[in-house]
Design an enzyme around this catalytic site. Structure first.
Site, short mmCIF file in Angstrom:
data_model
loop_
_atom_site.label_atom_id
_atom_site.label_comp_id
_atom_site.label_asym_id
_atom_site.label_seq_id
_atom_site.Cartn_x
_atom_site.Cartn_y
_atom_site.Cartn_z
N ASP A 103 -0.90 -35.00 29.62
CA ASP A 103 -1.58 -34.37 28.49
C ASP A 103 -1.16 -35.01 27.17
OD1 ASP A 103 -2.94 -32.58 26.94
OD2 ASP A 103 -1.42 -31.01 27.11
N ASN B 68 5.59 -31.22 25.69
CA ASN B 68 6.51 -30.59 26.63
C ASN B 68 6.04 -30.74 28.07
OD1 ASN B 68 8.17 -29.64 24.53
ND2 ASN B 68 6.76 -27.93 24.18
N TYR C 33 -1.01 -20.64 24.81
CA TYR C 33 -2.27 -21.36 24.89
C TYR C 33 -3.35 -20.47 24.32
CZ TYR C 33 0.23 -24.63 27.77
OH TYR C 33 1.13 -25.55 28.22
N ASP D 140 -6.99 -35.96 23.04
CA ASP D 140 -6.38 -35.00 23.96
C ASP D 140 -6.95 -35.10 25.36
OD1 ASP D 140 -5.19 -32.89 25.19
OD2 ASP D 140 -5.88 -31.37 23.79
#
Ligand SMILES: *[C@@H]1O[C@H](CO)[C@@H](O)[C@H](O)[C@H]1NC(C)=O
Ligand SMILES: *[C@@H]1O[C@H](CO)[C@@H](O)[C@H](O)[C@H]1NC(C)=O
Ligand SMILES: *[C@@H]1O[C@H](CO)[C@@H](O)[C@H](O)[C@H]1NC(C)=O
Length: 377
Positions: free
Chosen positions: A80, A85, A125, A265
């Protein structure tokens, strides 16, 4: 994966290849979209909330394989670029956590290279979050061994979408500025190993007829067979996300936005943009908006090309590049691959990345964009 965005996920099978002699690690991806769950689709039709529910209904995941620990424990993860993270489900997650129980779980006690950390974490999220505690261990991608990665072991996943995902966790490819404090995220740790001459990776995604998706991530290099023309470089406007300034966006001859901040992204399927620009885009594009639902012609007739101006360079998207088909047993609906967000920046997801070959250069703090070779093999 941007924490503000809604979860839109796609499948990326990553085949492990030995490290090439050229000091490039190539990770071919074969990606397949999952058919829409018809039950979900029907409720979505009934409520006519196309704009907001597209993300979950798309239900595509791009994932690859990694291992964590010694001996290696295997996982499927999303690579991603929209986060920094890394997290995996924990073997200590409660039985009540279905999302965790249905996926591969990391077993710290079975790993000789495990190091305890002691801090908890929580990541939000769009419509859920994951939380747990941090651990440290050795991550492997293909032949590359990267010791000492701090990652999250998740105990809770508060989002229904996590139950049905093919991927177990996420490996963030962003910078430490958007990662947990006092930790070195995957990319920086990876580059510290000096396995490659350059700290960069490039992403090639393709979209094939029949809704098969594929592509590859190349660490340490650029694959010249995957694009045409030159790679056009732009400096990062801010280090954290892979973020830069786009000069303008126009639909046909009409400019709808200029000097916009955008983020590349891989963890998002569509192109997300501020809601006011979204409305303008729909109108300019010729979308039919009825009762809050926007549909467009599946043939793409009467639809305008969309132009992304980046510095001197113009990348043109034809309807074939941005129209997304949603199918059920007896209906096909077409929509533009765009979603509105309540943010000031844009997020360029896989709709953008299947058309544009992208280079993520951490040394020079820049991104490179080029026309990806056409979708045929
Ligand atoms: C971490 O979370 C657990 C519960 O999930 C809690 O018992 C513990 O005290 C927390 N530790 C820290 C350092 O906050
Ligand atoms: C939109 O709403 C109107 C009035 O409620 C209705 O007559 C029409 O059929 C609706 N259109 C669609 C596409 O559902
Ligand atoms: C599918 O077709 C059946 C029979 O033609 C019809 O009754 C039903 O409403 C259709 N479903 C949708 C979602 O259009």
């Amino acid at each position: 994966m941007l924490q503000t965005r809604l979860m839109i996920l796609s499948v990326l099978h990553l085949y492990v290849c030995p490290l090439a002699k050229s000091l490039m690690l190539r990770v071919p991806l074969e990606v397949q979209s999952k058919p829409l769950a018809s039950q979900q689709f029907h409720s979505f039709l009934a409520t006519e909330t196309l704009k907001l529910t597209l993300d979950n209904k798309m239900n595509m995941e791009y994932y690859g394989r990694i291992s964590m620990g010694t001996p290696p424990q295997l996982f499927r993860v999303i690579f991603d670029t929209g986060s920094a993270n890394t997290w995996l489900p924990s073997s200590n997650c409660p039985v009540s956590n279905a999302a965790c129980q249905l996926h591969s779980r990391y077993k710290a006690h079975k790993s000789k290279s495990y190091v305890q950390n002691g801090h908890n974490f929580s990541l939000a999220y769009g419509n859920g979050h994951v939380s747990g505690y941090l651990s440290q261990d050795t991550i492997r991608i293909a032949d590359a061994v990267v010791p000492g990665l701090t990652f999250g072991e998740t105990l809770s996943h508060y989002q229904p979408a996590f139950i049905t995902t093919t991927f177990d966790g996420i490996v963030g490819l962003g910078f430490s500025q958007i990662g947990w404090r006092n930790t070195t995220p995957f990319l920086e740790l990876f580059c510290q190993q000096h396995l490659f001459q350059q700290c960069l990776f490039s992403v090639y995604l393709r979209r094939m007829p029949g809704e098969l998706y594929g592509g590859e991530i190349t660490f340490g290099g650029i694959d010249e067979s995957r694009y045409t023309g030159d790679v056009h470089y732009v400096p990062l406007s801010r280090v954290g996300y892979w973020q830069f300034e786009m000069s303008s966006v126009s639909v046909g001859n009409r400019q709808i936005a200029k000097k916009i901040e955008v983020i590349l992204d891989t963890g998002t399927s569509l192109i997300l943009m501020p809601i006011d620009i979204f409305d303008e885009l729909q109108t300019a594009m010729g979308a039919l908006i009825e009762n809050g639902t926007s549909g467009i012609s599946c043939q793409g007739e009467n639809l305008q090309d969309i132009h992304f101006h980046i510095g001197e360079k113009k990348f043109t998207f034809t309807p074939a590049d941005y129209v997304v088909k949603l199918e059920t047993s007896n209906t096909t609906i077409c929509v533009g691959g765009f979603l509105p967000i309540y943010e000031s920046f844009w997020v360029l997801g896989d709709i953008f990345l299947t058309r544009i070959y992208t280079v993520y250069d951490a040394d020079a703090k820049r991104v490179g964009l080029a026309d990806a070779v056409s979708n045929e093999n």
